[in-house]
Scaffold this active site. Structure first.
Site, PDB file in Angstrom:
ATOM      1  N   ASP A 262       0.828  -1.218   0.000  1.00 16.59           N
ATOM      2  CA  ASP A 262       0.000   0.000   0.000  1.00 16.59           C
ATOM      3  C   ASP A 262       0.860   1.264   0.000  1.00 16.59           C
ATOM      4  OD1 ASP A 262      -2.560   1.286   0.187  1.00 16.59           O
ATOM      5  OD2 ASP A 262      -2.179   1.691   2.308  1.00 16.59           O
ATOM      6  N   GLU A 267       6.009   8.091  -3.690  1.00 19.39           N
ATOM      7  CA  GLU A 267       4.583   8.061  -4.031  1.00 19.39           C
ATOM      8  C   GLU A 267       4.218   9.312  -4.819  1.00 19.39           C
ATOM      9  OE1 GLU A 267       2.290   7.332  -0.486  1.00 19.39           O
ATOM     10  OE2 GLU A 267       3.390   5.494  -0.036  1.00 19.39           O
ATOM     11  N   HIS A 290      -1.870   3.750  -1.269  1.00 24.49           N
ATOM     12  CA  HIS A 290      -1.804   4.308   0.095  1.00 24.49           C
ATOM     13  C   HIS A 290      -3.204   4.621   0.650  1.00 24.49           C
ATOM     14  CE1 HIS A 290       1.081   6.550   2.997  1.00 24.49           C
ATOM     15  NE2 HIS A 290       0.036   6.064   3.654  1.00 24.49           N
TER      16      HIS A 290
HETATM   17  P1  NAI Z   1       2.438   2.630  16.570  1.00 30.67           P
HETATM   18  O1  NAI Z   1       3.433   3.672  16.926  1.00 30.67           O
HETATM   19  O2  NAI Z   1       1.239   2.439  17.409  1.00 30.67           O
HETATM   20  O3  NAI Z   1       3.194   1.207  16.483  1.00 30.67           O
HETATM   21  C1  NAI Z   1       4.448   1.017  15.897  1.00 30.67           C
HETATM   22  C2  NAI Z   1       5.138  -0.144  16.630  1.00 30.67           C
HETATM   23  O4  NAI Z   1       6.368  -0.459  15.960  1.00 30.67           O
HETATM   24  C3  NAI Z   1       5.502   0.212  18.075  1.00 30.67           C
HETATM   25  O5  NAI Z   1       5.022  -0.796  18.942  1.00 30.67           O
HETATM   26  C4  NAI Z   1       7.038   0.267  18.047  1.00 30.67           C
HETATM   27  O6  NAI Z   1       7.625  -0.129  19.290  1.00 30.67           O
HETATM   28  C5  NAI Z   1       7.363  -0.716  16.951  1.00 30.67           C
HETATM   29  N1  NAI Z   1       8.678  -0.542  16.354  1.00 30.67           N
HETATM   30  C6  NAI Z   1       9.380   0.613  16.152  1.00 30.67           C
HETATM   31  N2  NAI Z   1      10.569   0.333  15.570  1.00 30.67           N
HETATM   32  C7  NAI Z   1      10.611  -1.001  15.399  1.00 30.67           C
HETATM   33  C8  NAI Z   1      11.586  -1.886  14.860  1.00 30.67           C
HETATM   34  N3  NAI Z   1      12.751  -1.440  14.352  1.00 30.67           N
HETATM   35  N4  NAI Z   1      11.310  -3.211  14.876  1.00 30.67           N
HETATM   36  C9  NAI Z   1      10.135  -3.680  15.390  1.00 30.67           C
HETATM   37  N5  NAI Z   1       9.178  -2.895  15.917  1.00 30.67           N
HETATM   38  C10 NAI Z   1       9.419  -1.567  15.916  1.00 30.67           C
HETATM   39  O7  NAI Z   1       2.047   2.928  15.057  1.00 30.67           O
HETATM   40  P2  NAI Z   1       0.713   2.471  14.296  1.00 30.67           P
HETATM   41  O8  NAI Z   1      -0.349   3.471  14.495  1.00 30.67           O
HETATM   42  O9  NAI Z   1       0.432   1.061  14.600  1.00 30.67           O
HETATM   43  O10 NAI Z   1       1.210   2.620  12.765  1.00 30.67           O
HETATM   44  C11 NAI Z   1       2.161   1.737  12.201  1.00 30.67           C
HETATM   45  C12 NAI Z   1       2.566   2.211  10.830  1.00 30.67           C
HETATM   46  O11 NAI Z   1       1.432   2.268   9.958  1.00 30.67           O
HETATM   47  C13 NAI Z   1       3.194   3.607  10.775  1.00 30.67           C
HETATM   48  O12 NAI Z   1       4.326   3.543   9.924  1.00 30.67           O
HETATM   49  C14 NAI Z   1       2.145   4.456  10.110  1.00 30.67           C
HETATM   50  O13 NAI Z   1       2.739   5.509   9.361  1.00 30.67           O
HETATM   51  C15 NAI Z   1       1.493   3.449   9.168  1.00 30.67           C
HETATM   52  N6  NAI Z   1       0.134   3.813   8.756  1.00 30.67           N
HETATM   53  C16 NAI Z   1      -0.203   3.616   7.437  1.00 30.67           C
HETATM   54  C17 NAI Z   1      -1.482   3.928   6.979  1.00 30.67           C
HETATM   55  C18 NAI Z   1      -1.844   3.683   5.577  1.00 30.67           C
HETATM   56  O14 NAI Z   1      -2.714   4.383   5.042  1.00 30.67           O
HETATM   57  N7  NAI Z   1      -1.292   2.704   4.918  1.00 30.67           N
HETATM   58  C19 NAI Z   1      -2.466   4.538   7.880  1.00 30.67           C
HETATM   59  C20 NAI Z   1      -2.054   4.606   9.265  1.00 30.67           C
HETATM   60  C21 NAI Z   1      -0.773   4.277   9.664  1.00 30.67           C
END
Ligand code: NAI
Length: 407
Positions: A262, A267, A290
């Site tokens: 996605d 992009e 996305h």
């Molecule tokens: P979040 O901050 O709640 O969770 C991210 C997790 O990744 C945390 O638990 C953190 O400890 C962990 N993490 C950080 N570095 C790491 C590493 N090197 N190895 C393993 N774990 C690691 O974030 P959330 O809300 O769950 O979002 C996750 C991702 O999804 C973000 O990159 C966000 O930009 C993306 N996203 C994409 C969307 C889309 O439209 N495709 C929409 C919303 C979010």
């Protein structure tokens, strides 16, 4: 409300880019004046319009530049009714004493649902079958199609989205492993694992990490080689996390059976720009623009979340969840008078402010200060209504950025 309070009906909210009406309703219910504009405004027009606004609400297209911030002499806060805040000069906003709020978690469920749908799609090669039938071809095959029940899902990044995916996948009868850099409470029967173990055991690997130096190119040729032959990869996190050429290569070689992607390293800026990627037209590869978090429900949740943060800030001064400000929140105590102060972060400011208050024989009932590299933010509750005098004296300090009386 005391005589010192700024009347709520005088507070002007300027909302751009067709923000969900739930936000307008929330502001109107507080008695604020709301002006909602459908599109984004160019800088020159925004500079004019922002001059008498107390709150500016934007989505991703409006550029909140230094000039806009400087023109917003009454601007109390900016609400970014979206996830990202790159369109706002955050450091400049901080230096102007303007907290910025966004809604980072309002679309968590939308992304989680998309991932669950895609796991089933990949397992049944639905993208390819659907395209064939659209093209007038009938290929009824069972070989290589599987139920997801009993298969293993590996979740990399077990935060808001990752853990929701884990809950939903388990309800589907999948075995769930997760890997995170932090110790995370497992939901249901989800189990923590080392990354190498997760890659080796999972039939599907889904990525939900943020974009950081540690996640850049996190899944490249080496990690793909560790994945079980025939497994699928899903990425709806950030485009920089996966080395796209390595993924395309692993799919062409048949080591990876499919992918749902996605997000991309680069992009298109707008819907009218074209798109090219090494993943285009590969078998069992679902590519989406996305849209992981793009649902009407998420838009509504964003409208509700950001307006709630702004209303709380207007009414109490709370900056909790602001993206550019020290986090300060103090419960409101009846019979006190609240002063908010943003100042340059240099030693001795609190001493100066406390001296002003004690010289006026007012008693401080509560006080909370937090600082970051540029500024300090102070909420102070006084028992005497000397707030106007205190405000004037505090505002005259060399270190002052903004001072206002709340009630
Ligand atoms: P979040 O901050 O709640 O969770 C991210 C997790 O990744 C945390 O638990 C953190 O400890 C962990 N993490 C950080 N570095 C790491 C590493 N090197 N190895 C393993 N774990 C690691 O974030 P959330 O809300 O769950 O979002 C996750 C991702 O999804 C973000 O990159 C966000 O930009 C993306 N996203 C994409 C969307 C889309 O439209 N495709 C929409 C919303 C979010």
């Amino acid at each position: 409300m005391t005589a010192t309070s700024f009347p709520k009906t005088e507070i002007k909210i300027l909302l751009l880019e067709g923000i969900h009406p739930i936000a307008t309703e929330a502001f109107a219910a507080e008695g604020f004046q709301v002006e909602a504009v459908k599109g984004a405004l160019p800088e020159a027009e925004l500079v004019q319009r922002v001059a008498d606004a107390h709150i500016l609400g934007i989505r991703s297209k409006t550029q909140v530049t230094e000039a806009v911030l400087a023109a917003g002499r009454r601007l109390l806060s900016v609400g970014a009714f979206c996830i990202g805040t790159n369109q706002v000069r955050l450091r400049a906003a901080t230096q102007h004493g303007i907290p910025v709020f966004n809604a980072p978690f309002s679309n968590t469920r939308s992304v989680a649902e998309l991932i669950i749908a895609e796991i089933v799609m990949l397992s049944r090669h639905l993208g390819d079958r659907s395209r064939e039938v659209h093209e007038g071809r009938w290929r009824k095959v069972a070989v290589g199609s599987h139920e997801v029940r009993g298969h293993t899902l590996g979740i990399v990044g077990y935060g808001h989205i990752g853990s929701q995916v884990g809950v939903l996948a388990e309800a589907f009868g999948m075995r769930v492993l997760f890997y995170d850099v932090l110790a995370k409470l497992p939901m249901g029967n989800n189990r923590p694992a080392k990354l190498a173990e997760l890659l080796a055991q999972s039939d599907f690997v889904t990525l939900h990490v943020p974009e950081t130096p540690s996640t850049k190119n996190m899944i490249g040729a080496e990690e793909l080689a560790l994945m079980k032959p025939g497994a699928c990869l899903l990425n709806a996190s950030r485009g920089t996390v996966v080395v796209i050429d390595a993924l395309a290569d692993a799919i062409k070689r048949g080591h990876i059976n499919g992918a749902a992607v996605d997000v991309y390293p680069e992009e298109p800026e707008t819907n009218s720009d074209g798109f090219s990627s090494p993943l285009r037209n590969l078998p069992n590869v679902i590519v989406t623009p996305h849209i992981g978090g793009s649902t009407e429900e998420a838009q509504e949740a964003i409208g509700a979340e950001v307006s709630a943060s702004l209303i709380k800030f207007i009414n109490t001064g709370a900056t909790t969840a602001s993206v550019n400000f020290p986090q300060v929140e103090l419960p409101v105590t009846k019979g006190t008078h609240r002063l908010l102060n943003v100042h340059k972060n240099v030693p001795g400011v609190l001493r100066d402010i406390n001296k002003i208050v004690s010289d006026m024989s007012a008693n401080i009932r509560a006080q909370l200060l937090a600082t970051d590299q540029d500024i300090g933010y102070l909420i102070m509750d006084l028992d005497h209504d000397v707030s106007q005098d205190v405000r004037k004296a505090v505002a005259a300090l060399e270190t002052n950025i903004r001072t206002r009386i709340l009630f």
